[in-house]
Design an enzyme around this catalytic site. Structure first.
Site, short mmCIF file in Angstrom:
data_model
loop_
_atom_site.label_atom_id
_atom_site.label_comp_id
_atom_site.label_asym_id
_atom_site.label_seq_id
_atom_site.Cartn_x
_atom_site.Cartn_y
_atom_site.Cartn_z
N HIS A 1 1.26 4.87 -3.15
CA HIS A 1 1.65 5.74 -2.67
C HIS A 1 2.67 6.69 -3.50
CE1 HIS A 1 -1.61 6.47 0.52
NE2 HIS A 1 -1.69 5.90 1.00
N HIS B 1 1.41 -1.13 0.21
CA HIS B 1 0.17 -0.10 -0.13
C HIS B 1 0.56 1.01 -0.07
CE1 HIS B 1 -3.55 2.97 1.50
NE2 HIS B 1 -2.26 3.17 1.81
N GLU B 2 1.52 0.92 0.94
CA GLU B 2 3.05 2.16 0.76
C GLU B 2 3.28 2.62 -0.37
OE1 GLU B 2 2.52 4.63 3.61
OE2 GLU B 2 1.42 3.34 4.53
N GLU C 1 -5.41 7.64 -0.97
CA GLU C 1 -5.72 6.04 -0.14
C GLU C 1 -6.68 4.49 -0.70
OE1 GLU C 1 -4.42 5.63 2.01
OE2 GLU C 1 -3.81 8.23 2.45
ZN LIG Z 1 -2.87 5.20 3.12
#
Ligand SMILES: [Zn+2]
Length: 416
Positions: free
Chosen positions: A281, A277-278, A355
């Site tokens: 980003h 997930h990071e 997100e």
């Molecule tokens: Zn996030």
């Protein structure tokens, strides 16, 4: 009362009213769902944890109502008592009009205004967080944090203020463009320096220890072309049992930080999903996009300050004499929140979109959404998150979608 002072008084009341209504709506919503775990959340939280999360949300709501009231009283007193121009006149009589002296006045006002919120943060940490078993901060760490913050503000914030005031003197009417360029440059520099020089003042950062978790995360880094030595563990447990992961810096200064609390709470596949997930980003360039957004915001800010500093009514409304930039800087910093508050739904909407994108990236990198869903469920459980915020409340304040929204988006993805 000057018309502008009247307008500001109205805007202060309006903002407080909106915030109290939001708290009221949210509390009502949480109470409505209190008791039995709603069908949609079975599996995410057991009965006891759900009851505790409800209690935590209500306690935080109660606390923030007091905080809002206090902030508003402080702002009203500072603006309408005449203390600001009174102190300004004494200050310049004593220290003159040099940039260092004027910046000193701004700095001191900011410092004094932060004093009333000090007992509130203390109570939040040592009463509220303590009551729900989150607090691990010692008194010593808490006070040291304030001292370090203060030293940093003196070393970095004060000289920057001096520089901005000097730029006004040096460059004339076009100062706002120069000031914008300098402050933006300073922000970029801090993004590079903060992870190296500032964050280590508050926490210990260590590379992942050897073992299966490290191998797994390195393999993910390899698979996604993410320089993996930038993955570090931070001793978040020094202050709280809350767990988190974050992304800092940009370009070759990038770094992904996992809280040690997170490493303890999640399984290896779940940690891999959080890391994915990071990395999402990073891949979706969310940091440069946010930077661009804040640079545009800052440009508008300086333009507006420059315009206001040419308006007599702006000074006179709060008892200042026109002429110096300093009262304009001060008044703007006190008043801007009354306007920017109304934009928070927009800013948070963009953040929530990011997100969703990072979640989708993680599900793709993991070939399935299950590990990330598992991680999100545990995170919500361990942090006693509110699963049922009022939709208007979450639209205003939530930088992340709620658990159920994220699960829905993840399971609706075309991967399945
Ligand atoms: Zn996030």
């Amino acid at each position: 009362m000057e018309w502008f002072a009247g307008l500001i008084a109205g805007l202060i009341a309006l903002k407080l009213l909106a915030q109290l209504v939001l708290e009221y709506l949210n509390t009502k919503q949480v109470k409505r769902y209190a008791g039995v775990v709603p069908e949609a959340f079975k599996g995410a939280m057991d009965q006891a944890t759900y009851a505790k999360a409800t209690e935590y949300t209500l306690a935080k709501g109660h606390f923030s109502r007091w905080e809002l009231a206090l902030d508003t009283v402080v702002l009203l007193l500072v603006l309408f008592s005449g203390v600001l121009p009174w102190a300004y006149n004494i200050w310049v009589a004593l220290f003159g009009f040099s940039a260092w002296a004027l910046a000193g006045y701004l700095f001191l006002v900011g410092l004094l205004m932060s004093v009333p919120s000090l007992p509130m943060s203390w109570l939040e940490q040592f009463r509220l967080e303590e009551r729900f078993g989150f607090n691990t901060t010692t008194q010593k760490t808490w006070w040291l944090d304030r001292v370090k913050g203060m030293v940093l503000a003196i070393l970095l914030g004060y000289p920057l203020l001096v520089l901005v005031i000097k730029i006004v003197e040096w460059t004339g009417p076009g100062w706002w463009l120069w000031a914008w360029a300098v402050v933006t440059g300073f922000q970029l520099l801090m993004m590079v320096l903060a992870p190296i020089l500032i964050l280590p003042l508050f926490n210990k950062f260590t590379p992942l220890p050897e073992g299966s978790l490290r191998d797994r995360l390195l393999a993910l880094g390899e698979r996604t072309n993410f320089r993996s030595k930038a993955i570090q563990v931070m001793d978040g447990s020094k202050r709280s049992k809350h767990s988190n992961a974050f992304f800092t810096g940009f370009g070759s200064f990038r770094k992904i930080v996992l809280f040690d609390t997170l490493v303890q709470q999640l399984g290896e596949t779940e940690l891999e999903a959080v890391l994915a997930h990071e990395i999402g980003h990073y891949k979706k360039k969310h940091i440069p996009k946010m930077l661009l957004g804040s640079a545009v915001g800052l440009l508008i800010t300086f333009f507006v300050i420059a315009w206001l500093s040419r308006q007599q009514w702006f000074y006179q409304a709060f008892g200042f004499l026109p002429g110096s930039i300093v009262p304009a800087l001060l008044l703007f910093s006190l008043l801007s929140g009354l306007f920017t508050f109304w934009f928070s739904p927009l800013v948070n909407m963009i953040s929530r979109r990011f997100e969703y994108q990072a979640d989708a990236y993680a599900a793709d990198a993991m070939k399935e959404p299950t590990p990330l869903i598992g991680a999100l469920r545990k995170l919500n459980e361990k942090n006693l998150s509110n699963l049922t915020p009022h939709p208007v409340y979450s639209a205003f304040y939530y930088s992340h979608p709620t658990l159920i929204e994220r699960e829905r988006a993840l399971t609706a993805s075309p991967l399945l």
